[in-house]
Design a protein around this motif. Structure first.
Motif, short mmCIF file in Angstrom:
data_model
loop_
_atom_site.label_atom_id
_atom_site.label_comp_id
_atom_site.label_asym_id
_atom_site.label_seq_id
_atom_site.Cartn_x
_atom_site.Cartn_y
_atom_site.Cartn_z
N ALA A 158 24.51 81.71 -57.37
CA ALA A 158 23.01 81.38 -56.86
C ALA A 158 22.82 82.38 -55.85
CB ALA A 158 22.71 79.99 -56.55
N VAL A 215 16.02 79.89 -63.51
CA VAL A 215 14.91 80.43 -62.40
C VAL A 215 13.57 80.66 -63.10
CG1 VAL A 215 14.47 82.34 -61.09
CG2 VAL A 215 16.69 81.85 -61.33
N ASN A 246 22.04 80.09 -63.17
CA ASN A 246 20.85 79.29 -62.82
C ASN A 246 19.69 79.38 -63.48
OD1 ASN A 246 21.97 78.31 -60.50
ND2 ASN A 246 21.19 79.74 -59.01
N ASP A 261 16.74 82.41 -56.00
CA ASP A 261 17.05 81.61 -57.32
C ASP A 261 16.77 79.94 -57.04
OD1 ASP A 261 17.92 83.65 -58.38
OD2 ASP A 261 20.02 83.26 -58.46
N THR A 262 16.40 79.37 -58.16
CA THR A 262 16.11 77.74 -58.16
C THR A 262 16.50 77.33 -59.23
OG1 THR A 262 13.79 78.11 -59.00
CG2 THR A 262 13.98 78.05 -56.55
N GLY A 290 19.41 75.08 -61.73
CA GLY A 290 20.77 75.29 -61.90
C GLY A 290 20.95 74.82 -63.52
#
Length: 398
Positions: free
Chosen positions: A390, A76, A74, A394-395, A397
């Protein structure tokens, strides 16, 4: 450091292919020359098959280096948050002082009745067990009879003393007789007082045959069964153990390296294996001055008072994973610990660049839990690559 997509590794694989081709076809020589290195048709066929297999392998390697999928993970964003400094320790849930009591009789005898079993809830003063009381009751009856006799003797001595006093003015008795009567009365009164004390002692001994709970709680263990004979000597035998589960604490064992930073009043949290998703709040209440040494490791016991409601959840001897908060860095720039890589003694993170990733050196600060402070190398809002599956924090991708 991971190579960028489309780097020189692809060309290297092509060069390896050409070298292998040259080894297979050029070095042996051409058959048409008929020299010492000329190939037979069978050798040429085998070499061709080998070259085709090698070409397929190298072609797969080229695709993997130049056109494979990017690593899973991911992107982040770098964020600002308060980052606490913590001391991590292992502890045990234990009853507070006075919350676990071993109960037993103060006299010897045969256990006649046992009214509780493990897990029963009891209240202060509730009868738990009764010993055989016939001999103790006989002692009480004997003491009562002795008291009655002593009181009767004292009454007679008093009457005799009063009569003798009245006869003295009339000259019927001497002063010596009066003094003797008074002494007999005082002696009889003392014997009556002694008989009262003996009766009280016998009644107390009788009361010891009835075992009651000194606290509210739950029966934690039963070590004696009905019909067994117990002997009370220097210490009372234990019938049952009563535990007050509403009065528990955590004994955390802090390493000697960290104990100097731990102070009374600091906040703490802990979890237990039975409820791994629940975090209990606590506070440091005491630090034992005496070290606990196990396997040549020096630890100090830190007593934590539990702040949350825990009755029905926590039990004695549960293992606790403890975090004691020392201080907090306000407004720290942080990234997940998983985003940081190390190479050659230096730390770096991977940031997006074009269609791939590039390495960016960073200066690290305090680490706390899943996050680490970034002192230099990144700004708020930058994105870093976090490998792996993830997680909740987490944000994005990749």
């Amino acid at each position: 450091m991971e190579p960028r997509h489309g780097d020189r590794s692809t060309g290297g694989n092509h060069r390896a292919f050409h070298r292998a081709f040259a080894v297979t076809f050029i070095r042996p020589g051409r058959p048409s020359q008929g020299g010492p290195h000329a190939m037979s048709p069978k050798t040429l066929r085998n070499s061709l098959v080998l070259a085709l297999v090698l070409a397929g392998v190298l072609q797969g390697a080229c695709k993997k280096a130049g056109g494979g999928k990017p690593p899973a993970g991911n992107l982040v964003p770098v964020k600002i948050m308060d980052l606490p400094a913590q001391v991590i320790a292992t502890g045990t849930v234990t009853p507070r002082v006075g919350a676990q009591v071993k109960v037993g009789p103060r006299v010897s005898g045969r256990l006649e009745r046992l009214y509780v079993q493990v897990g029963d809830r009891v209240t202060r003063g509730q009868t738990l067990a009764i010993l055989e009381q016939r001999d103790l009751q006989a002692n009480v009856d004997k003491a009562k009879a002795a008291l009655a006799s002593a009181l009767a003797t004292a009454d007679y001595a008093k009457s005799n003393y009063d009569r003798t006093k009245e006869l003295l003015p009339k000259g019927y008795v001497s002063q010596d007789s009066v003094d003797a009567a008074r002494r007999a009365y005082e002696q009889a009164r003392a014997e009556a007082d002694n008989a009262k004390a003996q009766l009280a002692y016998a009644e107390v001994q009788l009361s010891y045959a009835t075992v009651t709970s000194p606290i509210d709680g739950i029966v934690g263990s039963v070590s004696t069964q009905e019909g067994e004979t117990v002997a009370a000597s220097l210490s009372a035998p234990t019938f049952v153990t009563v535990i007050d589960l509403s009065r528990l604490e955590v004994d955390a064992y802090v390493d000697e390296v960290d104990i100097g930073r731990v102070k009374v009043g600091q906040a703490a949290t802990f979890t237990v294996d039975a409820f791994p998703d629940k975090t209990f709040q606590a506070v440091v209440e005491a630090i034992y001055p005496q070290a606990v040494i196990q396997d040549n490791v020096v630890n100090y016991a830190v007593i934590l008072g539990i702040q949350d409601a825990f009755e029905g959840l926590l039990r004695p001897q549960m293992t606790a994973s403890v975090s004691i908060t020392l201080d907090t860095t306000k407004g720290a720039l942080v990234v997940p610990v998983r985003a940081v890589k190390h190479e050659g003694g230096k730390a770096y993170v991977q940031v997006p660049e074009g269609k791939g990733l590039s390495a960016r050196p960073v200066t690290l600060g305090r680490e706390s839990g899943e996050f680490v402070q970034i002192k230099a190398g990144l700004s708020e809002g930058d994105k870093v690559f976090v490998p792996g599956a993830a997680r909740a924090n987490d944000t994005g991708g990749l």
